[in-house]
Design a protein around this motif. Structure first.
Motif, PDB file in Angstrom:
ATOM      1  N   LEU A 313       0.708  -1.397   0.232  1.00 26.62           N
ATOM      2  CA  LEU A 313       0.086  -0.182   0.349  1.00 26.62           C
ATOM      3  C   LEU A 313       0.816   0.658  -0.038  1.00 26.62           C
ATOM      4  O   LEU A 313       0.624   2.035  -0.860  1.00 26.62           O
ATOM      5  CB  LEU A 313      -0.546  -0.281   1.361  1.00 26.62           C
ATOM      6  CG  LEU A 313      -1.989  -1.041   1.077  1.00 26.62           C
ATOM      7  CD1 LEU A 313      -2.724  -1.382   2.456  1.00 26.62           C
ATOM      8  CD2 LEU A 313      -3.146  -0.387   0.182  1.00 26.62           C
ATOM      9  N   LEU A 314       1.700   0.899   0.874  1.00 28.27           N
ATOM     10  CA  LEU A 314       2.475   2.402   0.681  1.00 28.27           C
ATOM     11  C   LEU A 314       3.711   2.491  -0.808  1.00 28.27           C
ATOM     12  O   LEU A 314       3.727   3.742  -0.672  1.00 28.27           O
ATOM     13  CB  LEU A 314       4.195   2.222   2.167  1.00 28.27           C
ATOM     14  CG  LEU A 314       3.185   2.447   3.392  1.00 28.27           C
ATOM     15  CD1 LEU A 314       4.344   2.356   3.814  1.00 28.27           C
ATOM     16  CD2 LEU A 314       2.532   3.252   4.331  1.00 28.27           C
ATOM     17  N   GLN A 315       3.461   1.854  -1.248  1.00 26.09           N
ATOM     18  CA  GLN A 315       4.440   1.290  -2.371  1.00 26.09           C
ATOM     19  C   GLN A 315       3.368   1.857  -3.508  1.00 26.09           C
ATOM     20  O   GLN A 315       3.570   2.838  -4.240  1.00 26.09           O
ATOM     21  CB  GLN A 315       5.093   0.108  -2.564  1.00 26.09           C
ATOM     22  CG  GLN A 315       5.769   0.642  -4.300  1.00 26.09           C
ATOM     23  CD  GLN A 315       7.189   1.051  -3.775  1.00 26.09           C
ATOM     24  OE1 GLN A 315       7.779   1.297  -3.093  1.00 26.09           O
ATOM     25  NE2 GLN A 315       7.137   2.508  -4.632  1.00 26.09           N
ATOM     26  N   SER A 316       2.435   1.666  -3.345  1.00 28.44           N
ATOM     27  CA  SER A 316       2.023   1.630  -4.449  1.00 28.44           C
ATOM     28  C   SER A 316       0.895   3.578  -3.987  1.00 28.44           C
ATOM     29  O   SER A 316       0.722   4.979  -5.186  1.00 28.44           O
ATOM     30  CB  SER A 316       0.238   1.172  -4.173  1.00 28.44           C
ATOM     31  OG  SER A 316      -0.787   1.656  -4.794  1.00 28.44           O
ATOM     32  N   ASN A 317       0.804   3.575  -2.893  1.00 26.03           N
ATOM     33  CA  ASN A 317      -0.093   5.539  -2.513  1.00 26.03           C
ATOM     34  C   ASN A 317       1.315   6.078  -3.289  1.00 26.03           C
ATOM     35  O   ASN A 317       1.543   7.649  -3.490  1.00 26.03           O
ATOM     36  CB  ASN A 317       0.138   5.602  -1.355  1.00 26.03           C
ATOM     37  CG  ASN A 317      -1.323   5.055  -0.924  1.00 26.03           C
ATOM     38  OD1 ASN A 317      -1.921   4.442  -1.723  1.00 26.03           O
ATOM     39  ND2 ASN A 317      -1.865   5.238   0.141  1.00 26.03           N
ATOM     40  N   LYS A 318       2.630   6.069  -3.199  1.00 25.31           N
ATOM     41  CA  LYS A 318       3.770   6.737  -3.257  1.00 25.31           C
ATOM     42  C   LYS A 318       3.658   6.811  -4.999  1.00 25.31           C
ATOM     43  O   LYS A 318       4.035   7.758  -5.168  1.00 25.31           O
ATOM     44  CB  LYS A 318       5.186   6.201  -3.083  1.00 25.31           C
ATOM     45  CG  LYS A 318       6.551   7.058  -3.507  1.00 25.31           C
ATOM     46  CD  LYS A 318       7.793   6.561  -2.991  1.00 25.31           C
ATOM     47  CE  LYS A 318       8.977   6.990  -3.523  1.00 25.31           C
ATOM     48  NZ  LYS A 318      10.278   6.026  -3.030  1.00 25.31           N
ATOM     49  N   GLY A 319       3.516   5.503  -5.635  1.00 26.08           N
ATOM     50  CA  GLY A 319       3.129   6.287  -6.782  1.00 26.08           C
ATOM     51  C   GLY A 319       2.402   6.589  -7.567  1.00 26.08           C
ATOM     52  O   GLY A 319       2.889   7.776  -8.827  1.00 26.08           O
ATOM     53  N   ALA A 320       1.389   6.415  -6.636  1.00 29.39           N
ATOM     54  CA  ALA A 320       0.313   7.598  -7.121  1.00 29.39           C
ATOM     55  C   ALA A 320       0.719   8.939  -7.235  1.00 29.39           C
ATOM     56  O   ALA A 320      -0.019   9.946  -8.086  1.00 29.39           O
ATOM     57  CB  ALA A 320      -1.094   7.116  -6.807  1.00 29.39           C
ATOM     58  N   THR A 321       1.027   9.390  -6.456  1.00 22.97           N
ATOM     59  CA  THR A 321       1.649  10.550  -5.700  1.00 22.97           C
ATOM     60  C   THR A 321       2.239  10.779  -6.310  1.00 22.97           C
ATOM     61  O   THR A 321       3.081  12.340  -7.028  1.00 22.97           O
ATOM     62  CB  THR A 321       1.328  11.239  -4.542  1.00 22.97           C
ATOM     63  OG1 THR A 321       2.541   9.990  -4.109  1.00 22.97           O
ATOM     64  CG2 THR A 321       0.677  11.283  -3.680  1.00 22.97           C
ATOM     65  N   GLN A 322       3.037  10.060  -7.581  1.00 23.57           N
ATOM     66  CA  GLN A 322       4.491  11.256  -8.528  1.00 23.57           C
ATOM     67  C   GLN A 322       3.840  10.806  -9.907  1.00 23.57           C
ATOM     68  O   GLN A 322       2.386  10.750 -10.172  1.00 23.57           O
ATOM     69  CB  GLN A 322       5.841   9.351  -8.511  1.00 23.57           C
ATOM     70  CG  GLN A 322       6.421   9.905  -7.099  1.00 23.57           C
ATOM     71  CD  GLN A 322       7.372   7.695  -6.568  1.00 23.57           C
ATOM     72  OE1 GLN A 322       7.310   7.340  -8.351  1.00 23.57           O
ATOM     73  NE2 GLN A 322       8.063   8.290  -5.974  1.00 23.57           N
TER      74      GLN A 322
END
Length: 322
Positions: A313-322
């Motif tokens: 989830l942390l990685q997915s959310n990070k990717g979504a904000t980049q």
């Protein structure tokens, strides 16, 4: 003399057995139902809340702050099973979990409707009442199938979908628009439900049956004996329809993480790869196979699966904000 004593004892045993079986014929239960008050005194959490949705008093918890993650448990399970996940995720997420009607501390549905459409309706209305518009869904077994339907129906609302051994592709129910035939003998489960039955159910779902704890067996058994729940479970079994589940899976658009136990006897691990192939419209797919895990990954590998979910989830959310 000993022969006479043995004969009298045998007669007494047969008489008692006859009375017991006769009582079952007329609707008695073994063990007897446990009252709502007794069950809630034992299993209410400090974070427990209740909300009545379309006549159903739903038990849920709402903990942490941040993006919303909804946890949907397996059949026969309850929201307490998610404790390791809530402990891990609530530091960064608003984690909501509920007892699906007929499970845990959520009462049986007065309408006696346990169809997929009714279950989705109640969950959607609960989320509306909590003012939730976007969320990630984690679903285990039955909860995974519910999550797939929800994500398919509400693609604009789903941030991520995590599927923990979903039962969606089980050959017994796959692709049917009619409920699977439930053997008449299964009806006895609503009347005769010894603790040993629950132990066997959990043991079959673990990669290593030795990992099944006495606390888990007792909790599942107690909550199954809550008044109304056994009839609700039987009604759900008789009403369950998967529909065109392959097409439902194809309509999922969100990122998906699939978690599966290699020792899963109920839904074999080969189906994990088939599910991955069906997710043709998902923006990304990741998969974790647990070598030692069975079907009940949340109960057997709660800490490990929670850590993996958090990282995803942390990685997915990070990717979504980049």
């Amino acid at each position: 003399m000993l022969k006479k004593i043995f004969k009298r004892g045998l007669i007494a045993f047969i008489s008692m057995l006859g009375i017991f079986l006769l009582s079952l014929v007329f609707g008695a239960r073994y063990p007897m139902d446990k009252s709502v008050e007794e069950i809630e005194a034992k299993y209410l959490l400090n974070s427990s809340s209740f909300k009545t949705i379309d006549g159903v008093n739903i038990h849920y918890t709402d903990e942490g702050t941040g993006p919303v993650v909804l946890l949907l448990h397996a059949n026969y399970a309850n929201l307490i099973d998610w404790n390791p996940w809530v402990t891990k995720l609530s530091s960064d997420y608003r984690v909501i979990r509920l007892d699906i009607p007929g499970h845990g501390l959520t009462e049986a549905d007065p309408s006696n409707d346990y169809s997929m459409s009714r279950t989705l309706f109640l969950i959607e209305k609960l989320l509306v009442s909590l003012d939730i518009k976007n969320l990630s869904i984690v679903g285990a077994s039955l909860g995974g199938t519910i999550g797939i339907h929800f994500a398919s129906n509400n693609p604009e609302s789903i941030d991520n979908l995590i599927l923990v051994s979903p039962g969606a592709l089980n050959p017994r129910i796959r692709g049917s628009n009619e409920p699977a035939t439930v053997p008449k003998a299964f009806g006895l489960i609503a009347q005769i439900t010894p603790r040993l039955l629950v132990k066997g159910l959990l043991s079959a779902g673990f990669g290593d049956p030795a990992n099944v704890t006495e606390e888990l067996i007792t909790r599942w058994h107690d909550l199954l004996l809550r008044e109304g729940q056994r009839d609700a479970q039987m009604a759900r079994m008789k009403q369950y329809v998967s529909g065109d589940i392959d097409e439902v899976i194809r309509r999922v658009k969100s990122p998906v993480l699939i978690m599966w136990g290699k020792k899963n006897k109920m839904v074999p691990v080969e189906l994990a790869y088939e599910m991955k192939d069906l997710l043709i419209n998902s923006t990304s797919i990741e998969m974790v196979i647990y070598e030692s895990g069975g079907h009940q990954l949340v109960q057997e590998l709660g800490q490990k699966t929670a850590v993996d979910a958090m990282e995803y989830l942390l990685q997915s959310n990070k990717g979504a904000t980049q």
